[in-house]
Design a protein around this motif. Structure first.
Motif, mmCIF file in Angstrom:
data_model
loop_
_atom_site.group_PDB
_atom_site.id
_atom_site.type_symbol
_atom_site.label_atom_id
_atom_site.label_comp_id
_atom_site.label_asym_id
_atom_site.label_seq_id
_atom_site.Cartn_x
_atom_site.Cartn_y
_atom_site.Cartn_z
ATOM 1 N N ASN A 126 0.842 -1.191 0.000
ATOM 2 C CA ASN A 126 0.000 0.000 0.000
ATOM 3 C C ASN A 126 0.881 1.246 0.000
ATOM 4 O OD1 ASN A 126 -1.460 2.270 1.577
ATOM 5 N ND2 ASN A 126 -3.111 0.905 0.975
ATOM 6 N N ASN A 127 0.571 2.197 -0.879
ATOM 7 C CA ASN A 127 1.494 3.323 -1.056
ATOM 8 C C ASN A 127 1.470 4.335 0.082
ATOM 9 O OD1 ASN A 127 -1.025 4.441 -1.660
ATOM 10 N ND2 ASN A 127 -0.186 5.824 -3.183
ATOM 11 N N THR A 128 0.452 4.290 0.935
ATOM 12 C CA THR A 128 0.386 5.257 2.034
ATOM 13 C C THR A 128 1.577 5.153 2.985
ATOM 14 O OG1 THR A 128 -2.033 5.356 1.911
ATOM 15 C CG2 THR A 128 -1.008 6.097 3.953
ATOM 16 N N PRO A 129 1.906 3.967 3.530
ATOM 17 C CA PRO A 129 3.090 3.923 4.409
ATOM 18 C C PRO A 129 4.394 4.255 3.691
ATOM 19 C CG PRO A 129 2.276 1.699 3.979
ATOM 20 C CD PRO A 129 1.245 2.652 3.472
ATOM 21 N N ILE A 130 4.452 3.993 2.379
ATOM 22 C CA ILE A 130 5.666 4.324 1.623
ATOM 23 C C ILE A 130 5.829 5.843 1.552
ATOM 24 C CG2 ILE A 130 6.780 4.181 -0.641
ATOM 25 C CD1 ILE A 130 5.304 1.514 -1.024
ATOM 26 N N THR A 333 -2.169 11.426 9.606
ATOM 27 C CA THR A 333 -1.983 10.357 8.624
ATOM 28 C C THR A 333 -3.324 9.720 8.267
ATOM 29 O OG1 THR A 333 -1.689 8.616 10.288
ATOM 30 C CG2 THR A 333 0.274 9.841 9.624
ATOM 31 N N PRO A 334 -3.395 9.029 7.118
ATOM 32 C CA PRO A 334 -4.652 8.370 6.723
ATOM 33 C C PRO A 334 -5.092 7.261 7.670
ATOM 34 C CG PRO A 334 -3.213 8.673 4.831
ATOM 35 C CD PRO A 334 -2.400 9.028 6.041
ATOM 36 N N THR A 335 -4.208 6.775 8.546
ATOM 37 C CA THR A 335 -4.582 5.731 9.500
ATOM 38 C C THR A 335 -4.694 6.263 10.922
ATOM 39 O OG1 THR A 335 -2.250 5.112 9.780
ATOM 40 C CG2 THR A 335 -3.512 3.922 8.108
ATOM 41 N N SER A 336 -4.697 7.571 11.096
ATOM 42 C CA SER A 336 -4.723 8.163 12.426
ATOM 43 C C SER A 336 -6.042 7.891 13.147
ATOM 44 C CB SER A 336 -4.492 9.677 12.343
ATOM 45 O OG SER A 336 -4.620 10.279 13.613
ATOM 46 N N ARG A 337 -5.956 7.700 14.456
ATOM 47 C CA ARG A 337 -7.159 7.518 15.271
ATOM 48 C C ARG A 337 -7.939 8.827 15.424
ATOM 49 N NH1 ARG A 337 -4.258 5.320 20.489
ATOM 50 N NH2 ARG A 337 -2.747 6.835 19.676
ATOM 51 N N LEU A 338 -7.350 9.936 15.014
ATOM 52 C CA LEU A 338 -7.992 11.237 15.172
ATOM 53 C C LEU A 338 -8.827 11.639 13.964
ATOM 54 C CD1 LEU A 338 -5.114 13.269 16.866
ATOM 55 C CD2 LEU A 338 -7.015 12.076 17.939
ATOM 56 N N ALA A 461 -1.711 -3.824 14.494
ATOM 57 C CA ALA A 461 -2.376 -4.361 13.304
ATOM 58 C C ALA A 461 -3.696 -3.652 13.046
ATOM 59 C CB ALA A 461 -2.600 -5.863 13.459
ATOM 60 N N MET A 462 -4.461 -3.437 14.105
ATOM 61 C CA MET A 462 -5.755 -2.781 13.939
ATOM 62 C C MET A 462 -5.604 -1.310 13.559
ATOM 63 S SD MET A 462 -8.012 -5.098 14.216
ATOM 64 C CE MET A 462 -6.775 -6.097 13.371
ATOM 65 N N SER A 463 -4.507 -0.690 14.001
ATOM 66 C CA SER A 463 -4.293 0.718 13.650
ATOM 67 C C SER A 463 -4.011 0.899 12.165
ATOM 68 C CB SER A 463 -3.132 1.292 14.467
ATOM 69 O OG SER A 463 -1.898 0.733 14.065
ATOM 70 N N ALA A 464 -3.642 -0.190 11.479
ATOM 71 C CA ALA A 464 -3.359 -0.105 10.046
ATOM 72 C C ALA A 464 -4.633 -0.067 9.217
ATOM 73 C CB ALA A 464 -2.500 -1.291 9.614
ATOM 74 N N LEU A 465 -5.740 -0.523 9.805
ATOM 75 C CA LEU A 465 -6.999 -0.580 9.070
ATOM 76 C C LEU A 465 -7.672 0.789 9.061
ATOM 77 C CD1 LEU A 465 -8.456 -3.961 10.389
ATOM 78 C CD2 LEU A 465 -7.206 -3.545 8.266
ATOM 79 N N SER A 466 -8.345 1.073 7.967
ATOM 80 C CA SER A 466 -9.064 2.338 7.817
ATOM 81 C C SER A 466 -10.549 2.046 7.662
ATOM 82 C CB SER A 466 -8.544 3.108 6.596
ATOM 83 O OG SER A 466 -9.399 4.181 6.278
ATOM 84 N N ILE A 467 -11.359 2.563 8.579
ATOM 85 C CA ILE A 467 -12.805 2.348 8.487
ATOM 86 C C ILE A 467 -13.363 2.978 7.222
ATOM 87 C CG2 ILE A 467 -13.344 4.400 9.839
ATOM 88 C CD1 ILE A 467 -15.254 1.065 9.815
ATOM 89 N N GLN A 468 -12.730 4.074 6.758
ATOM 90 C CA GLN A 468 -13.174 4.694 5.510
ATOM 91 C C GLN A 468 -13.024 3.737 4.344
ATOM 92 O OE1 GLN A 468 -11.290 8.433 4.658
ATOM 93 N NE2 GLN A 468 -12.707 9.585 5.941
ATOM 94 N N VAL A 469 -11.856 3.086 4.248
ATOM 95 C CA VAL A 469 -11.606 2.157 3.149
ATOM 96 C C VAL A 469 -12.566 0.982 3.218
ATOM 97 C CG1 VAL A 469 -9.915 0.575 2.141
ATOM 98 C CG2 VAL A 469 -9.186 2.835 2.936
#
Length: 610
Positions: A126-130, A333-338, A461-469
């Motif tokens: 996934n290009n986001t972490p890159i 970030t796109p995976t932020s809890r905020l 692991a769960m922080s990597a998931l995006s509810i939006q996606v």
């Protein structure tokens, strides 16, 4: 061509598709909320008004929730976690060190090397972490050389999207298109089945982004730090004759126009009073607050007290000091809890040790108002916050996934688990590429291996998931199913054919890809891909041509998300980090979009003899 209206259910679904596209393009409505609205309307509508197709199959309302168990969603979620495992374990640390070192020697060749490495990694991760890994490196290069990062960040962000087009696992869009096409009877695409046209397009894009794009981008700077004042913590000591003595804390705050934020009230050595509104202030009380120099002096004047820093009264000889504090820019970030949280409810100070000074956002430009005026602002991916904190707190932020600290430092993780995480990811790719296991299954086993070997914790692991996606994929799959089963996709294909009656097949192919490219720059690329795939297959059937090139036209078109910053989540991250304007994406991305559209249309036409 005699074009009839679709049936009532198909017409209702088509109207819902239009509504969904409008909702998905609205910044003020969270994407996950729009997705849930689409799901709910579909489920309730088909429950109240059942539909039975020409084949006698009934479309049940619960069918629309099958997306939660679809192989494409499972694969996307698992690959997100695998990518997080590579970043957390430091498996990509050697790559970051190599790039950081190379930029010191030859910036021009280093940009080419960065683009090549970024495109290659994005084909499998996934290009986001890159992009998150590369941004601090490139900003650090700009700070050391005294140049603007704007000539580097945008090309790197765009090449990461292009690299993702090369394989079935490169982006969630690819996995969705391949999965939906397989559900409709198209032969399963293997991992590298379309790598040739993608590689040709990547080479063209690489040359453009290396040699031309940097010359098209004006020099940009994020205008935050230059116009924002530092915050200082001080005490206002009340005297017997002070205006606030004998009054309540609420009265004192009102006297300061509501701007006074009381952190604590000290009433004698080691004695503190809870700062409730009805507390009566006494002579000798020390009110602790944090604000700018000018505001602190103004508060002291309005309350009739004296300003202290520690045990020293503030005057010309003893000015205010913010000891062990520094100002930094941090991006959400796109995976932020905020994500989706209001600034007033984010508890930035208590949770992260951050004092907010200002906000920079794509839609509103630069907002240099005090943090008190931003409490109702909902945080989004790519928002850049100007904050004040200690070096230790900022160091902790760099190890988490909620913020990207844009201070130019190269602080890449390095652990003994890095070789294990790298081996697990390589095994997942090889097993899927050889056809031993589907990518959804091999990726799930990969996630299990990361957890068993403790390369990742469950929390990480769960922080990597995006509810939006997740929600946009499920809602898009539901819309795609409704379009297919009610005949809405066939009707749209007939409209497309009627509009292009008499033109060659390759023109229709190119038109479909261009339509997807236009759609993906306005709404979610996943939504564009899933809605476009059944239409593409229906088009191919009515033209009596192979379905594969039309499916790939949707796949490639939905990935051409270069022309607007809202088209892809990393675009927003890059835009705010580099201080770009909307027109910069149009100036660089639009020519790239048309260039790749021509290359990919010609390549698919030649490969499939259309």
């Amino acid at each position: 061509m005699n074009l009839l209206l679709p049936n009532a259910h198909a017409l209702a679904v088509l109207l819902l598709v239009l509504l969904a596209l409008v909702l998905f393009s609205r910044d003020r409505i969270p994407l996950e909320t729009s997705s849930l609205v689409v799901l709910a309307v579909l489920a309730v509508g088909f429950e109240l008004f059942p539909y039975t197709g020409p084949d006698g199959r009934e479309l049940n309302s619960v069918d629309f929730f099958q997306g939660f168990g679809h192989q494409a969603l499972i694969a996307v979620s698992s690959l997100m976690i695998l990518g997080q495992g590579l970043i957390r374990s430091g498996a990509l640390e050697p790559v970051g060190r190599l790039l950081a070192a190379s930029w010191r020697r030859s910036p021009s060749l280093s940009l080419l090397l960065t683009l090549v490495i970024c495109a290659t990694l994005s084909a499998f991760i996934n290009n986001t972490p890159i992009v998150v890994m590369l941004l601090p490196i490139l900003i650090g290069v700009a700070l050391r050389t005294g140049t603007s990062p704007s000539s580097m960040l945008l090309p790197v962000g765009l090449i990461s999207i292009i690299g993702g087009m090369s394989t079935t696992i490169g982006t969630s869009t690819n996995l969705l298109v391949v999965g939906v096409a397989f559900d409709m009877g198209v032969a399963q695409f293997q991992m590298f089945d379309f790598i040739v046209p993608a590689m040709i397009a990547s080479v063209v894009a690489l040359l453009y982004l290396w040699l031309i794009a940097p010359r098209l981008i004006p020099e940009r700077q994020v205008p935050l730090q230059s116009s924002v004042q530092r915050l200082y913590t001080a005490q206002i000591r009340l005297e017997q004759h002070s205006a606030a003595t004998g009054k309540t804390l609420a009265d004192a705050i009102e006297a300061c126009d509501g701007k006074l934020k009381v952190e604590k009230i000290q009433r004698g050595p080691g004695v503190f009073v809870t700062p409730l509104p009805d507390v009566k202030l006494k002579a000798g009380d020390r009110i602790t607050t944090t604000n700018t120099r000018d505001n602190l002096r103004e508060f002291a004047h309005l309350l009739g007290g004296k300003l202290y820093s520690g045990d020293v009264e503030v005057d010309d000889s003893h000015p205010l000091e913010a000891l062990n504090q520094q100002i930094a820019e941090v991006a959400i970030t796109p995976t932020s809890r905020l994500l989706g949280v209001r600034i007033g409810q984010a508890r930035l100070l208590s949770r992260f040790g951050l004092r907010l000074l200002a906000l920079h956002r794509v839609s509103s430009g630069t907002d240099n108002s005090r943090a008190t005026g931003l409490d109702n602002t909902v945080l989004r991916s790519g928002d850049v916050l100007l904050v004040q904190s200690t070096p230790n707190k900022l160091g902790v932020l760099k190890e988490g996934s909620d913020f990207l600290v844009l201070d130019g430092s190269v602080n890449l993780p390095k652990t003994t688990k890095a070789p294990i995480a790298l081996a697990i990811m390589a095994s997942v790719i090889v097993v899927a590429a050889l056809g031993i296991l589907p990518i959804a299954i091999s990726a799930v086993f990969g996630v299990l291996a990361l957890l068993v070997t403790r390369c990742l914790t469950w929390k990480e692991a769960m922080s990597a998931l995006s509810i939006q996606v997740v929600m946009i994929i499920v809602a898009s799959l539901a819309l795609g199913m409704a379009l297919m089963r009610t005949g809405g996709a066939d009707w749209l294909a007939q409209v497309f054919l009627a509009a292009s009656f008499g033109v060659p097949g390759f023109v229709i192919l190119g038109g479909l890809m261009l339509a997807m490219a236009a759609l993906t720059n306005v709404v979610s690329n996943n939504a564009a891909a899933v809605i476009g795939t059944p239409i593409a297959i229906s088009l191919a059937q009515q033209l009596m041509l192979p379905a594969e090139p039309f499916v790939l036209a949707v796949l490639f078109g939905a990935n051409l998300s270069f022309a607007t910053p809202m088209a892809y989540q990393t675009n927003l991250l890059v835009m705010n980090a580099g201080g770009y304007k909307f027109n910069d994406f149009v100036r660089v991305g639009l020519p790239l979009l048309f260039l790749l559209w021509l290359v990919l249309t010609a390549t698919l036409t030649y490969a499939y003899r259309i």
